[in-house]
Design a protein around this motif. Structure first.
Motif, mmCIF file in Angstrom:
data_model
loop_
_atom_site.group_PDB
_atom_site.id
_atom_site.type_symbol
_atom_site.label_atom_id
_atom_site.label_comp_id
_atom_site.label_asym_id
_atom_site.label_seq_id
_atom_site.Cartn_x
_atom_site.Cartn_y
_atom_site.Cartn_z
ATOM 1 N N LYS A 95 0.836 -1.197 0.000
ATOM 2 C CA LYS A 95 0.000 0.000 0.000
ATOM 3 C C LYS A 95 0.872 1.248 0.000
ATOM 4 N N GLU B 286 -3.584 0.561 -7.281
ATOM 5 C CA GLU B 286 -4.773 0.168 -6.511
ATOM 6 C C GLU B 286 -5.122 -1.296 -6.768
ATOM 7 N N THR C 205 -4.462 -5.915 -2.161
ATOM 8 C CA THR C 205 -5.259 -4.921 -2.884
ATOM 9 C C THR C 205 -6.708 -5.388 -2.957
#
Length: 582
Positions: free
Chosen positions: A80, A154, A202
């Motif tokens: 992340k 993402e 994710t």
């Protein structure tokens, strides 16, 4: 041992490889300060966030339970942060949210990522390959809905090729893509060895899958490429329900334990075509070639990590009397053979790094050079160097990691020191994304023989000019002499390849690739030595020492490799397996 990202080495390599004047024209706003700032920031992230997770990833690894994969401890949070800081988007097109930086810059950042934590780096590495494939062959819907999410990090991407009965032979795959009557497809089948095919880092994962439609012909011409999403994609870009594919298990591997290698089961998963029907292998080659260059960088990275640990150990470990030390006992760095192993390792790392970064520069020039002639020449040389970058660099990764264990002595064979992990992790790189034997076959068949050797001849001519300059440079004449002999040997081997049948060329392909890598590596080191000449900085002066050692220990063997290529191949056909087995 604390890892230190090789920022200075990478910055120097970026200045001395490729065609700096052409790169400056392609990226006029990129200056040295920007390059240095990017490398330093990436290096700090690798040092502080990724390297501390490398050992826990090896010891605890990814886990599979109840039809889902959980990333190794700390990996999801690190990913992340990796995405949020923009490391996933460096070389992607700005129209999709990318930063539009050179490919070589992306490779430099990923070298530090892989060196800090190779198992982690595999996840964003394959996402980069998916980005390249969809940028070239994706539909407008895919470019609008999927590409920005992959570029931002993402979502992640996975490359889905291999089946149990069809390893490298993709023509034998049997996964099915059946039309759903609504313009899409349903995927059925089992795939194996899918790196980061499932995880919890994710919200979504995009799979690019090779499969056959019902009316497709057998063999590679019947293969098409499909995109399927872990969660169904709505037309507004939001995610729907869970799609009909899942991991069946993860593999228990020799190394890279933090990277989940999944068996994937497709049970009617909704999918959409990428590119044209029947062109799946050609489309997938965009992704595969991107991954092959990245795997070459992995070879450099794991070699760098193993070298750093071995060098630090050699300065700490005291044993016996040493030739170059007055201490008793002395650090083993003072023993000539230990120093030889470490210096030769360093030279090979810098040679492999230069080959990979040069290939990255050429990838940009193939798209962005001003003239069609420049673009075509860059493309041809990029394609020539890609199998060398992948195979030679990953062989160097295994060799240097093995040398690192040797420097540690008995301590290297003990898991607690960590040297063994680098060796175990390194061993996969010559195997995946096409074994190094496949890379060698590609080099001699598609890249050398297919155009009559012209691209290799052009490279040899350029290297010969560098050899002449080296021969006239103070302290570098031995490098020039050895490089000139190596280039002549590569020229000779190329002409021999062009004169023989396909069987002989394939039989000699691996020695030929090694010869090419050895010589091109010497050329890289020679250019670095020239760039550093005249400096009184000990670090810069070491460039000449490394080039001279490499010339004496590696380039000196080039004529023998070339001569040996033409001999002994008939025995490969004549000797039976029964005879070898006794």
């Amino acid at each position: 041992m604390t890892f230190r990202a090789p920022v200075r080495d990478l910055a120097f390599a970026l200045k001395t490889v490729g065609h700096p004047e052409l790169v400056k024209r392609a990226f006029p706003d990129l200056d040295e300060d920007t390059v240095q700032a990017v490398l330093e920031a990436a290096g700090a992230f690798a040092d502080n966030e990724l390297a501390p997770l490398n050992r826990v990833g090896d010891q605890q690894g990814a886990k599979y339970a109840n039809g889902a994969v959980t990333a190794a401890p700390g990996f999801a949070a690190a990913y992340k942060a990796f995405a949020e800081q923009g490391w996933n988007s460096l070389a992607a097109e700005p129209e999709f949210g990318g930063q539009g930086l050179p490919k070589a810059m992306e490779l430099a950042v990923f070298e530090m990522t892989h060196a800090a934590n190779m198992a982690f780096g595999l996840c964003p590495m394959l996402t980069q390959a998916a980005i390249e494939a969809l940028t070239l062959h994706g539909t407008e819907r895919q470019k609008t809905l999927v590409l920005p999410k992959l570029v931002s990090g993402e979502w992640t991407g996975a490359m889905v090729l291999t089946e149990p009965q069809a390893g490298t032979d993709l023509g034998a795959l049997t996964a099915r893509a059946e039309p759903d009557g609504e313009g899409g497809y349903r995927l059925y089948g089992q795939k194996i060895f899918i790196t980061w095919g499932d995880h919890d880092a994710t919200d979504n994962i995009i799979h690019l899958v090779l499969a056959r439609t019902p009316e497709a012909p057998p063999g590679v011409k019947g293969i098409s490429l499909f995109l399927t999403s872990k969660y169904e994609l709505k037309d507004d870009g939001s995610l729907g329900g869970r799609n009909d594919f899942r991991p069946g298990s993860i593999e228990h591997k020799l190394g890279i334990h933090g990277s989940p290698t999944c068996v994937m089961l497709y049970e009617g998963a909704k999918a959409e075509l990428v590119g044209e029907l029947g062109q799946g292998l050609a489309h997938m080659f965009v992704m595969m070639n991107a991954a092959r260059l990245q795997v070459g960088v992995q070879g450099v990275a794991i070699a760098e990590r193993a070298f750093q640990q071995a060098l630090a150990f050699s300065l700490e470990r005291k044993q016996g009397r040493a030739v170059w030390s007055s201490e008793n006992p002395a650090p083993i760095w003072g023993h000539p053979d230990v120093r030889r192993m470490l210096m030769l390792s360093k030279a090979k790392i810098e040679a492999a790094r230069g080959i990979c970064l040069t290939t990255g520069v050429l990838a940009d020039l193939a798209r962005l050079a001003e003239t069609e002639e420049e673009r075509a020449a860059a493309k041809a040389r990029q394609e020539l160097l890609t199998p060398i970058a992948k195979a030679w660099s990953t062989d160097i990764g295994v060799e240097v990691a093995s040398t690192g264990v040797q420097v540690h002595g008995g301590m290297g064979f003990i898991e607690e020191t960590g040297a063994a992990q680098h060796y175990r992790d390194a061993r996969i790189a010559p195997i995946y994304e096409g074994t190094n034997g496949v890379q060698a076959a590609d080099l001699v068949g598609r890249k050398v023989r297919s155009n009559g050797g012209e691209t290799m001849r052009g490279l040899c001519a350029e290297m010969a000019l560098t050899a002449q300059v080296l021969s006239d440079a103070e302290g570098l004449a031995p490098v020039g002499r050895r490089l000139a002999a190596g280039v002549a040997a590569l020229d000779q081997a190329t002409e021999w390849l062009l004169s023989v049948d396909n069987a002989a060329a394939l039989a000699a392909s691996v020695p030929y690739l090694k010869l090419a890598g050895d010589v091109i590596g010497g050329w890289i080191l020679g250019r670095q030595a020239l760039a550093a000449a005249g400096s009184d900085d000990p670090w810069m002066q070491s460039k000449g020492a490394l080039a001279r050692l490499y010339a004496a220990q590696v380039l000196s063997g080039a004529p023998g490799l070339s001569e040996g290529m033409a001999e002994g191949w008939s025995e490969l056909e004549q000797v039976t397996a029964e005879a070898l087995a006794g």
